[in-house]
Design a protein around this motif. Sequence first.
Motif, PDB file in Angstrom:
ATOM      1  N   ILE A 174      -6.038  60.590  -8.825  1.00  0.00           N
ATOM      2  CA  ILE A 174      -6.780  59.892  -7.979  1.00  0.00           C
ATOM      3  C   ILE A 174      -7.677  60.535  -6.868  1.00  0.00           C
ATOM      4  O   ILE A 174      -7.379  61.549  -6.523  1.00  0.00           O
ATOM      5  CB  ILE A 174      -5.703  58.898  -7.218  1.00  0.00           C
ATOM      6  N   ARG A 176     -11.106  59.091  -4.297  1.00  0.00           N
ATOM      7  CA  ARG A 176     -11.827  58.170  -3.212  1.00  0.00           C
ATOM      8  C   ARG A 176     -12.822  57.550  -4.337  1.00  0.00           C
ATOM      9  O   ARG A 176     -13.443  58.213  -5.190  1.00  0.00           O
ATOM     10  CB  ARG A 176     -12.679  58.873  -1.991  1.00  0.00           C
ATOM     11  N   LYS A 177     -12.853  56.250  -4.200  1.00  0.00           N
ATOM     12  CA  LYS A 177     -13.857  55.470  -5.093  1.00  0.00           C
ATOM     13  C   LYS A 177     -15.236  55.902  -4.514  1.00  0.00           C
ATOM     14  O   LYS A 177     -15.557  55.951  -3.513  1.00  0.00           O
ATOM     15  CB  LYS A 177     -13.518  53.934  -4.963  1.00  0.00           C
ATOM     16  N   ASP A 249      -1.489  52.741 -10.339  1.00  0.00           N
ATOM     17  CA  ASP A 249      -1.716  51.413 -10.424  1.00  0.00           C
ATOM     18  C   ASP A 249      -1.430  50.557  -8.983  1.00  0.00           C
ATOM     19  O   ASP A 249      -2.467  49.967  -8.466  1.00  0.00           O
ATOM     20  CB  ASP A 249      -0.937  50.663 -11.550  1.00  0.00           C
ATOM     21  N   GLN A 252      -3.871  51.764  -6.237  1.00  0.00           N
ATOM     22  CA  GLN A 252      -5.252  51.155  -6.230  1.00  0.00           C
ATOM     23  C   GLN A 252      -5.479  49.616  -5.668  1.00  0.00           C
ATOM     24  O   GLN A 252      -6.406  49.338  -5.358  1.00  0.00           O
ATOM     25  CB  GLN A 252      -5.823  50.750  -7.671  1.00  0.00           C
ATOM     26  N   GLU A 256      -8.912  51.985  -1.489  1.00  0.00           N
ATOM     27  CA  GLU A 256     -10.285  52.239  -2.064  1.00  0.00           C
ATOM     28  C   GLU A 256     -10.190  53.552  -2.848  1.00  0.00           C
ATOM     29  O   GLU A 256     -10.869  54.379  -2.202  1.00  0.00           O
ATOM     30  CB  GLU A 256     -11.406  51.822  -1.165  1.00  0.00           C
ATOM     31  N   ILE A 257      -9.594  53.386  -3.942  1.00  0.00           N
ATOM     32  CA  ILE A 257      -9.502  54.696  -4.930  1.00  0.00           C
ATOM     33  C   ILE A 257      -9.630  54.407  -6.279  1.00  0.00           C
ATOM     34  O   ILE A 257      -9.894  53.210  -6.494  1.00  0.00           O
ATOM     35  CB  ILE A 257      -7.995  55.326  -4.579  1.00  0.00           C
ATOM     36  N   GLU A 258     -10.084  55.469  -7.009  1.00  0.00           N
ATOM     37  CA  GLU A 258     -10.152  55.292  -8.351  1.00  0.00           C
ATOM     38  C   GLU A 258      -9.378  56.578  -9.182  1.00  0.00           C
ATOM     39  O   GLU A 258      -8.777  57.444  -8.372  1.00  0.00           O
ATOM     40  CB  GLU A 258     -11.681  55.483  -8.858  1.00  0.00           C
ATOM     41  N   THR A 259      -8.987  56.327 -10.453  1.00  0.00           N
ATOM     42  CA  THR A 259      -8.245  57.122 -11.201  1.00  0.00           C
ATOM     43  C   THR A 259      -9.086  58.094 -12.186  1.00  0.00           C
ATOM     44  O   THR A 259     -10.153  57.914 -12.439  1.00  0.00           O
ATOM     45  CB  THR A 259      -7.247  56.496 -12.028  1.00  0.00           C
ATOM     46  N   PHE A 260      -8.782  59.228 -12.477  1.00  0.00           N
ATOM     47  CA  PHE A 260      -9.345  60.112 -13.365  1.00  0.00           C
ATOM     48  C   PHE A 260      -8.389  60.691 -14.281  1.00  0.00           C
ATOM     49  O   PHE A 260      -7.329  61.120 -13.878  1.00  0.00           O
ATOM     50  CB  PHE A 260     -10.311  60.951 -12.584  1.00  0.00           C
TER      51      PHE A 260
END
Length: 308
Positions: A174, A176-177, A249, A252, A256-260
């Motif tokens: 995870i 930062r978006k 999940d 999120q 404000e995060i995103e996964t990779f």
Amino acid sequence: MSEPMHDLNFLYLVDALYREGSVSGAARRLDLTQPAVSHALNRLRARFGDQLFVRSGAGMAPTPLGERVARGAARALALIQSDVLAEPLFDPRQSERRFTVGMTDMGGTVILPKVMQMLERQAPGITVQPKVASSSEIGSMLEHGAVDMAWGYFGRLGPGLYQQSLFRRALIGIRRKGRRRAAMTLDTFVNTPHVLANATAVTNELLQQRLKERGHTLRIALECPYILAVPAIVAGTGYIATVPDELADLFQRLAEIETFPLPLPVPDITVKQHWHARFNDDPSHRWFRAKVFECISGHGSAGDADSE
């Protein structure tokens, strides 16, 4: 009585003689021969210093001491039947059993809410007492009865314990978006400041071991004891973290995060429930384990448990 009675079979003999009123009737009741019953009665007479049962008409009647011993034997046998021999009854809708469960943050975040929903519907009197547990201490807690069972990813815990797989989860990164990002390379991954949650210690060790095998060392910026602080820290900094995808999940929805995807293969983790052998056949414990398995794994009945 001259010496203690170590063989409690005499309780059944006295009870049968009292109920049947004859040696022959007692022999049939006990599935013994008449000579065997007569011999046993003579031994009891010698032990008690009393005839216990004497001839009366067509049968046998107890002496005053025989009456007292027979009534005591009946009470003792009833207690043995109800408290020792009878199969314990368990009614989940009437039970007020409290289960103390050791759990990781994964167990508390993913498993506990679903289990509480199930209990509210099916066994409203049963309660769960969560207890924070680390991999290093959970085996001892189970062995010494500090917890009834444990939920989480603990690794192998040792002999005398049972385990049952509940679900498998992949590890995921995870961050930062942000706008259009390049794929995460291994070099970028290991050199970006990393947040490690203390609650996922076994997962952290697994990740670092895989990196070590490839000749890399993770750059650790922060070891955080608060799992729910991790998404906020990642969202507000350039740090990244590696967590099970179920937690990702949840995170999120919190920040404000995103996964990779991780830039190296790491085995999935298997979240399990664990318990000590002494609870394996307990009816209430068995029911609870089966319901946990059912509502977490999605299967209709519990699978086989393995001893560790």
